[in-house]
Motif scaffolding. Structure first.
Motif, short mmCIF file in Angstrom:
data_model
loop_
_atom_site.label_atom_id
_atom_site.label_comp_id
_atom_site.label_asym_id
_atom_site.label_seq_id
_atom_site.Cartn_x
_atom_site.Cartn_y
_atom_site.Cartn_z
N ALA A 47 0.86 -1.18 0.00
CA ALA A 47 0.00 0.00 0.00
C ALA A 47 0.89 1.23 0.00
CB ALA A 47 -0.93 0.01 1.22
N VAL A 48 0.36 2.31 -0.55
CA VAL A 48 1.09 3.58 -0.61
C VAL A 48 0.31 4.62 0.18
CG1 VAL A 48 1.98 5.41 -2.10
CG2 VAL A 48 2.07 3.02 -2.87
N LEU A 49 0.99 5.28 1.12
CA LEU A 49 0.40 6.35 1.92
C LEU A 49 1.06 7.67 1.56
CD1 LEU A 49 0.45 4.64 5.45
CD2 LEU A 49 -1.36 4.54 3.73
N LYS A 50 0.41 8.77 1.94
CA LYS A 50 0.95 10.11 1.69
C LYS A 50 0.81 10.94 2.95
CE LYS A 50 2.13 13.39 -1.50
NZ LYS A 50 2.28 14.60 -0.67
N ILE A 51 1.90 11.59 3.34
CA ILE A 51 1.87 12.53 4.46
C ILE A 51 2.28 13.91 3.97
CG2 ILE A 51 2.29 10.78 6.23
CD1 ILE A 51 5.21 11.64 6.29
N GLU A 52 1.82 14.92 4.66
CA GLU A 52 2.13 16.31 4.29
C GLU A 52 2.99 16.92 5.39
OE1 GLU A 52 1.45 17.58 1.46
OE2 GLU A 52 -0.01 16.14 0.67
N LEU A 53 4.30 16.75 5.27
CA LEU A 53 5.24 17.30 6.25
C LEU A 53 6.50 17.77 5.53
CD1 LEU A 53 5.21 14.88 9.34
CD2 LEU A 53 4.30 17.20 9.24
N ASP A 54 7.14 18.76 6.10
CA ASP A 54 8.43 19.21 5.59
C ASP A 54 9.56 18.49 6.34
OD1 ASP A 54 7.20 21.03 3.86
OD2 ASP A 54 7.09 22.55 5.46
N MET A 86 8.73 -0.47 -5.68
CA MET A 86 8.80 0.87 -6.25
C MET A 86 8.03 0.96 -7.57
SD MET A 86 10.25 2.78 -4.11
CE MET A 86 10.42 4.24 -5.14
N GLU A 87 7.97 -0.11 -8.32
CA GLU A 87 7.17 -0.11 -9.55
C GLU A 87 5.69 0.00 -9.20
OE1 GLU A 87 5.72 -0.20 -13.39
OE2 GLU A 87 7.69 0.34 -12.60
N SER A 88 5.27 -0.73 -8.15
CA SER A 88 3.87 -0.61 -7.71
C SER A 88 3.59 0.82 -7.25
CB SER A 88 3.60 -1.59 -6.57
OG SER A 88 3.66 -2.93 -7.01
N LEU A 89 4.51 1.39 -6.49
CA LEU A 89 4.33 2.77 -6.01
C LEU A 89 4.23 3.74 -7.18
CD1 LEU A 89 5.87 4.64 -3.09
CD2 LEU A 89 6.38 5.51 -5.36
N ARG A 90 5.07 3.58 -8.18
CA ARG A 90 5.05 4.49 -9.33
C ARG A 90 3.70 4.45 -10.02
NH1 ARG A 90 5.24 4.38 -14.60
NH2 ARG A 90 5.31 2.11 -14.66
N GLN A 91 3.16 3.25 -10.22
CA GLN A 91 1.88 3.15 -10.91
C GLN A 91 0.73 3.65 -10.04
OE1 GLN A 91 0.80 0.06 -13.51
NE2 GLN A 91 2.81 -0.92 -13.52
N ILE A 92 0.79 3.37 -8.74
CA ILE A 92 -0.27 3.84 -7.85
C ILE A 92 -0.27 5.37 -7.80
CG2 ILE A 92 -0.98 3.95 -5.43
CD1 ILE A 92 -0.09 1.01 -5.20
N ALA A 93 0.92 5.96 -7.71
CA ALA A 93 1.00 7.42 -7.67
C ALA A 93 0.52 8.04 -8.97
CB ALA A 93 2.45 7.85 -7.39
N GLN A 94 0.72 7.34 -10.08
CA GLN A 94 0.34 7.89 -11.38
C GLN A 94 -1.11 7.59 -11.75
OE1 GLN A 94 3.00 6.72 -14.51
NE2 GLN A 94 1.82 7.72 -16.14
#
Length: 373
Positions: A154-161, A267-275
């Motif tokens: 699974a791919v998650l996204k956080i909003e932090l600097d 990373m290939e799964s992440l690339r496709q999920i992000a896209q």
């Protein structure tokens, strides 16, 4: 006179011996070193103290996060539910219910400076809330970007600097015997590191995927416990080579047999999920097994109205090439099919009744709902 003759008698042998010794020292300088200098030279070439992987951990640890999830669960009161006489009462929709929050824990790896995190699908599946604890102590909510159930990712996204993505390694170059480190949050005690070696590569038929031949894991003996799922498997230099996923143990505790999804696949799964929001895999609608006497696979199943069926593929055909790439076995064939772009033309070379034929299909997109004939 006698003393003079004695000196003359022994003089030449002694002189010759000294000359030979000097020549030997000039020609072989290592003879001039003593045991003490040997020890000193060895110490100069060794690191201070015992061998340590602290530098690798320092590089990788800031990118590994703890993941906490909450899922709302509805339960009926079941005080007498095990009694056959009362059991029918608890199948009634009017049975009193209670709501509780089911909590799970796991790990994840920051792989991109934009805040993308890789973890396991089973860590966050069905979660209503996802929280991420960073290495520096910050806590933030995470958004689910997408899942790859085939690889339990699974791919998650956080909003932090000021976050620290991990350095990627080359999982294709991992060898049996390589030292690896597993970093995660076992049993929720906090970030921990365990060490082991690579026990095997390309491991499949583990039982994680519904179709065993789709599996491709790195096997290690590094200790993996509940909470480590989704954490980082790194090499001796701190580079990511896998996402820790499962252990082979009926009690769900570390048994010395652990599995990680190779970083390249993750990373290939992440690339496709992000896209695309999902993983797109090619599909031909065939199943088969490796031929015992020649390269290629024997077609054993064809999905009705699938790309191969429409192209004219028949049961017992031997598929030898896809787009001029030779097929070694069923797993390698699956990898070639996965890489196909949906709606693209696919050239297939087959052997039918001893004769070579060539067919052209239009690749489809694989889903989990097709049924074969």
């Amino acid at each position: 006179m006698q003393l003079q003759r004695l000196l003359q008698f022994f003089g030449w042998p002694i002189t010759a011996g000294v000359i030979i010794a000097l020549l030997a020292l000039l020609l072989f300088p290592q003879l001039r070193q003593t045991k003490t200098s040997d020890v000193q030279m060895l110490q100069n070439h060794l690191p201070y103290g015992v061998v340590s992987y602290a530098d690798a951990v320092n590089r990788a640890a800031p990118a590994v996060v703890n993941i906490y999830t909450e899922k709302r669960v509805i339960e009926r009161y079941r005080n007498l539910s095990n009694n056959p006489f009362f059991r029918h009462l608890y199948n009634n929709s009017n049975t009193p219910q209670q709501e509780r929050m089911q909590k799970t824990l796991g790990s994840g790896v920051i792989v991109d400076s934009s805040g993308l995190i890789l973890t396991n699908n089973h860590v966050i599946n069905g979660a209503d809330r996802i929280a991420v604890l960073l290495y520096d102590g910050r806590v933030t909510a995470a958004e689910l970007v997408g899942m790859d159930s085939d690889n339990d990712l699974a791919v998650l996204k956080i909003e932090l600097d000021n976050i620290s993505p991990i350095t990627l390694g080359d999982s294709d170059k991992v060898r049996v015997g390589d030292v690896v480190l597993a970093i995660g949050n076992p049993f929720g005690v906090g970030q921990s590191v365990s060490q082991g070696i690579v026990s095997a590569t390309g491991r499949w038929n583990v039982g994680i995927s519904e179709e065993a031949y789709r599996e491709n894991f790195i096997q290690t003996d590094a200790a993996i416990n509940p909470g480590n799922s989704g954490g980082a498997l790194v090499d001796a230099y701190g580079n990511l080579i896998g996402i820790n996923t499962a252990v082979l143990d009926e009690y769900n505790t570390s048994s010395g047999i652990s599995f990680a999804v190779p970083a390249k696949i993750a990373m290939e799964s992440l690339r496709q999920i992000a896209q695309h929001g999902r993983v797109i895999r090619g599909w031909l609608g065939i199943e088969g097994g490796t031929h015992p006497r020649t390269k290629g696979i024997v077609i054993s199943g064809i999905y009705p109205n699938g790309p191969a069926h429409i192209a004219g593929v028949r049961p017992n055909d031997i598929l030898t090439h896809i787009n001029d790439e030779e097929i070694e076995d069923a797993r390698q064939c699956m990898e070639l099919v996965n890489k196909l772009v949906p709606k693209s033309k696919v050239k297939m070379n087959l052997i039918r009744n001893g004769e070579s034929i060539e067919l052209e299909a239009i690749a489809g997109e694989r889903s989990n709902t097709q049924t074969k004939t």
